[in-house]
Write a protein that holds these residues in place. Structure first.
Motif, mmCIF file in Angstrom:
data_model
loop_
_atom_site.group_PDB
_atom_site.id
_atom_site.type_symbol
_atom_site.label_atom_id
_atom_site.label_comp_id
_atom_site.label_asym_id
_atom_site.label_seq_id
_atom_site.Cartn_x
_atom_site.Cartn_y
_atom_site.Cartn_z
ATOM 1 N N VAL A 123 103.208 -4.835 4.138
ATOM 2 C CA VAL A 123 102.940 -3.692 4.036
ATOM 3 C C VAL A 123 103.445 -2.752 2.881
ATOM 4 C CG1 VAL A 123 102.704 -1.283 5.044
ATOM 5 C CG2 VAL A 123 102.443 -3.495 6.299
ATOM 6 N N ALA A 124 104.695 -3.017 2.350
ATOM 7 C CA ALA A 124 105.640 -2.201 1.438
ATOM 8 C C ALA A 124 104.900 -2.665 0.035
ATOM 9 C CB ALA A 124 107.006 -2.740 1.577
ATOM 10 N N VAL A 125 104.870 -4.232 0.014
ATOM 11 C CA VAL A 125 104.210 -4.395 -1.234
ATOM 12 C C VAL A 125 103.087 -4.097 -1.553
ATOM 13 C CG1 VAL A 125 106.151 -6.364 -1.667
ATOM 14 C CG2 VAL A 125 103.892 -6.892 -0.589
ATOM 15 N N GLU A 126 102.238 -4.079 -0.537
ATOM 16 C CA GLU A 126 100.714 -3.555 -0.677
ATOM 17 C C GLU A 126 100.463 -2.210 -0.894
ATOM 18 O OE1 GLU A 126 98.476 -4.274 2.782
ATOM 19 O OE2 GLU A 126 98.119 -6.536 2.167
ATOM 20 N N GLU A 127 101.257 -1.231 -0.374
ATOM 21 C CA GLU A 127 101.225 0.368 -0.417
ATOM 22 C C GLU A 127 101.794 0.783 -1.533
ATOM 23 O OE1 GLU A 127 101.709 2.358 3.139
ATOM 24 O OE2 GLU A 127 100.236 1.227 4.383
ATOM 25 N N VAL A 128 103.038 0.068 -1.996
ATOM 26 C CA VAL A 128 103.764 0.759 -3.159
ATOM 27 C C VAL A 128 103.218 -0.320 -4.609
ATOM 28 C CG1 VAL A 128 106.110 0.824 -4.208
ATOM 29 C CG2 VAL A 128 105.537 1.091 -1.665
ATOM 30 N N PRO A 129 102.528 0.804 -5.526
ATOM 31 C CA PRO A 129 101.969 0.207 -6.539
ATOM 32 C C PRO A 129 103.201 -0.240 -7.571
ATOM 33 C CG PRO A 129 101.985 2.359 -6.676
ATOM 34 C CD PRO A 129 102.333 2.159 -5.494
ATOM 35 N N LEU A 130 102.742 -0.759 -8.689
ATOM 36 C CA LEU A 130 103.747 -1.614 -9.774
ATOM 37 C C LEU A 130 104.530 -0.150 -10.619
ATOM 38 C CD1 LEU A 130 104.978 -3.885 -11.092
ATOM 39 C CD2 LEU A 130 103.019 -3.751 -12.690
ATOM 40 N N LYS A 131 103.486 0.875 -10.624
ATOM 41 C CA LYS A 131 104.100 1.982 -11.253
ATOM 42 C C LYS A 131 105.062 2.530 -10.425
ATOM 43 C CE LYS A 131 103.542 4.586 -14.951
ATOM 44 N NZ LYS A 131 103.982 4.362 -16.133
ATOM 45 N N ASP A 132 105.332 2.462 -9.091
ATOM 46 C CA ASP A 132 106.345 3.433 -8.586
ATOM 47 C C ASP A 132 107.617 2.527 -8.563
ATOM 48 O OD1 ASP A 132 104.390 5.294 -7.856
ATOM 49 O OD2 ASP A 132 104.036 4.612 -5.740
ATOM 50 N N ILE A 133 107.587 0.980 -8.617
ATOM 51 C CA ILE A 133 108.603 0.240 -8.826
ATOM 52 C C ILE A 133 109.177 0.562 -10.066
ATOM 53 C CG2 ILE A 133 109.294 -2.113 -8.694
ATOM 54 C CD1 ILE A 133 108.199 -1.279 -6.047
ATOM 55 N N GLU A 134 108.417 0.731 -11.248
ATOM 56 C CA GLU A 134 108.896 0.946 -12.445
ATOM 57 C C GLU A 134 109.498 2.185 -12.588
ATOM 58 O OE1 GLU A 134 105.949 -1.464 -15.265
ATOM 59 O OE2 GLU A 134 105.532 0.614 -14.743
ATOM 60 N N ARG A 135 109.167 3.302 -11.834
ATOM 61 C CA ARG A 135 109.428 4.807 -11.911
ATOM 62 C C ARG A 135 111.109 4.640 -11.099
ATOM 63 N NH1 ARG A 135 104.017 7.743 -10.154
ATOM 64 N NH2 ARG A 135 103.306 8.038 -12.147
ATOM 65 N N TYR A 136 111.201 3.898 -10.032
ATOM 66 C CA TYR A 136 112.424 3.729 -9.257
ATOM 67 C C TYR A 136 113.599 2.974 -10.080
ATOM 68 C CZ TYR A 136 115.826 2.936 -5.526
ATOM 69 O OH TYR A 136 116.724 2.713 -4.621
ATOM 70 N N LEU A 137 113.196 1.926 -10.731
ATOM 71 C CA LEU A 137 114.184 1.445 -11.605
ATOM 72 C C LEU A 137 114.463 2.277 -12.816
ATOM 73 C CD1 LEU A 137 112.476 -2.312 -11.743
ATOM 74 C CD2 LEU A 137 114.510 -1.371 -10.353
ATOM 75 N N ASP A 138 113.414 2.987 -13.327
ATOM 76 C CA ASP A 138 114.024 3.610 -14.523
ATOM 77 C C ASP A 138 114.953 4.912 -14.095
ATOM 78 O OD1 ASP A 138 113.578 5.104 -17.140
ATOM 79 O OD2 ASP A 138 112.746 6.675 -16.035
ATOM 80 N N GLU A 149 109.098 11.686 -10.062
ATOM 81 C CA GLU A 149 107.689 11.431 -9.507
ATOM 82 C C GLU A 149 107.436 11.226 -8.107
ATOM 83 O OE1 GLU A 149 108.078 10.467 -13.835
ATOM 84 O OE2 GLU A 149 109.100 9.522 -11.932
ATOM 85 N N LEU A 150 108.584 10.839 -7.523
ATOM 86 C CA LEU A 150 108.437 10.426 -5.958
ATOM 87 C C LEU A 150 109.601 11.154 -5.274
ATOM 88 C CD1 LEU A 150 108.310 6.666 -6.419
ATOM 89 C CD2 LEU A 150 106.446 7.949 -6.034
ATOM 90 N N PRO A 151 109.312 12.637 -4.894
ATOM 91 C CA PRO A 151 110.597 13.397 -4.599
ATOM 92 C C PRO A 151 111.267 12.970 -3.037
ATOM 93 C CG PRO A 151 108.414 14.296 -4.181
ATOM 94 C CD PRO A 151 108.129 13.135 -4.913
ATOM 95 N N LYS A 152 110.348 12.321 -2.273
ATOM 96 C CA LYS A 152 110.813 11.850 -0.919
ATOM 97 C C LYS A 152 111.738 10.603 -1.243
ATOM 98 C CE LYS A 152 106.936 13.417 1.905
ATOM 99 N NZ LYS A 152 105.952 12.942 3.151
ATOM 100 N N VAL A 153 111.715 10.192 -2.227
ATOM 101 C CA VAL A 153 112.492 8.616 -2.449
ATOM 102 C C VAL A 153 114.043 8.956 -2.909
ATOM 103 C CG1 VAL A 153 112.630 6.266 -3.541
ATOM 104 C CG2 VAL A 153 110.315 7.446 -2.816
ATOM 105 N N THR A 154 114.836 8.288 -2.183
ATOM 106 C CA THR A 154 116.286 8.563 -2.650
ATOM 107 C C THR A 154 116.871 7.328 -3.601
ATOM 108 O OG1 THR A 154 116.704 10.050 -0.724
ATOM 109 C CG2 THR A 154 118.714 8.932 -1.852
ATOM 110 N N VAL A 155 117.146 7.369 -4.591
ATOM 111 C CA VAL A 155 117.715 6.119 -5.099
ATOM 112 C C VAL A 155 119.226 5.904 -4.855
ATOM 113 C CG1 VAL A 155 118.332 5.340 -7.579
ATOM 114 C CG2 VAL A 155 116.262 6.938 -7.236
ATOM 115 N N LEU A 156 119.258 4.585 -4.645
ATOM 116 C CA LEU A 156 120.625 3.904 -4.331
ATOM 117 C C LEU A 156 121.500 3.996 -5.374
ATOM 118 C CD1 LEU A 156 122.583 2.796 -2.177
ATOM 119 C CD2 LEU A 156 121.514 0.650 -2.308
ATOM 120 N N LEU A 157 122.452 4.495 -5.596
ATOM 121 C CA LEU A 157 123.442 4.207 -6.487
ATOM 122 C C LEU A 157 124.663 3.316 -6.348
ATOM 123 C CD1 LEU A 157 123.393 8.012 -8.204
ATOM 124 C CD2 LEU A 157 121.869 6.122 -8.658
#
Length: 251
Positions: A123-138, A149-157
């Motif tokens: 479900v995760a790899v289906e609903e999360v597009p490649l662009k959002d993965i790139e935004r998280y890594l950036d 671009e994803l206000p609800k997502v917290t980045v693990l540092l």
């Protein structure tokens, strides 16, 4: 009186060849075969064919009318030719340690079970597009705590501690994830873990805190058909503490 020479009902004594007394015939004996034959003729015969004439490969009419069972559906909706075999297989992955309780909680909330991890992975790899993965890594490379671009997502540092996981996944879907991960220059495990983190944050999938641990344990145990007295669960919740285990760093 001399007996007739063709009378077969007489017997003779061998030393003197004198005629012995004639045997007494049983009148009822002669009528018994006819009576048995008449009784047998009255009994209806179910199958006049002898058993030895039936061929072992001969199909009976009633079996020819029963259609064969349809093939089991595969994960993509098509018919799976290999009957009885699952289209999925186990894949070894390294998932962030802090995601494990969240994944288990999400599986229980979404499916009602606690062991179908592969469902949440897909479900995760289906609903999360490649662009959002790139935004998280950036955002991670820029040392940001959140994704703009994803206000609800917290980045693990910091360093990511990983644990081994082996969910059941379709090989075709894993091959697709491998191709996407290769485009981003990351591993398959990192792609799955990033998609899971984004999906869990967007759907607010967080297990209950320690105050609700007893209630969570009761639901977890009852989902497996077991029962533990509530008093024992309360004592266990009071003694619960964070496990201090060392895990290898994810490359």
């Amino acid at each position: 009186m001399t007996p007739a020479p063709n009378d077969l009902s007489l017997t003779f004594n061998l030393p003197t060849l004198s005629a012995a007394e004639p045997k007494k015939k049983k009148p009822e004996a002669a009528s018994e075969p006819s009576q048995k034959a008449s009784v047998l003729s009255e009994v209806p015969v179910k199958n006049s064919r002898p058993r030895v004439e039936e061929s072992p490969t001969e199909k009976k009419p009633e079996t020819e009318q029963i259609p064969s069972s349809p093939p089991l559906p595969a994960h993509d909706g098509s018919a799976n030719k290999a009957k009885g075999k699952s289209p999925n297989k186990k894949f070894n992955l390294s998932i962030d340690q802090d995601l494990i309780p969240r994944i288990r909680w999400a599986v229980q909330k979404e499916t009602g079970y606690v062991y179908k991890q592969g469902y949440i992975y897909l479900v995760a790899v289906e609903e999360v597009p490649l662009k959002d993965i790139e935004r998280y890594l950036d955002a991670y490379r820029r040392n940001l705590s959140t994704v703009p671009e994803l206000p609800k997502v917290t980045v693990l540092l910091g360093n990511r501690h990983a644990v081994a996981a082996s969910p059941s996944l379709p090989p075709k879907r894993v091959a697709d994830v491998d191709a996407l991960a290769k485009r981003l220059g990351i591993s398959r495990s990192r792609y799955f873990a990033t998609a899971l983190r984004i999906w869990l944050d967007q759907h607010d999938m967080m297990p209950p805190t320690k105050e609700h641990l007893a209630e969570n344990l009761e639901q977890y145990i009852s989902s497996m058909g077991l029962y533990v007295p509530p008093a024992d669960l309360q004592r266990l919740a009071k003694k619960a503490r964070v496990a201090e285990t060392s895990a290898p760093k994810n490359s």
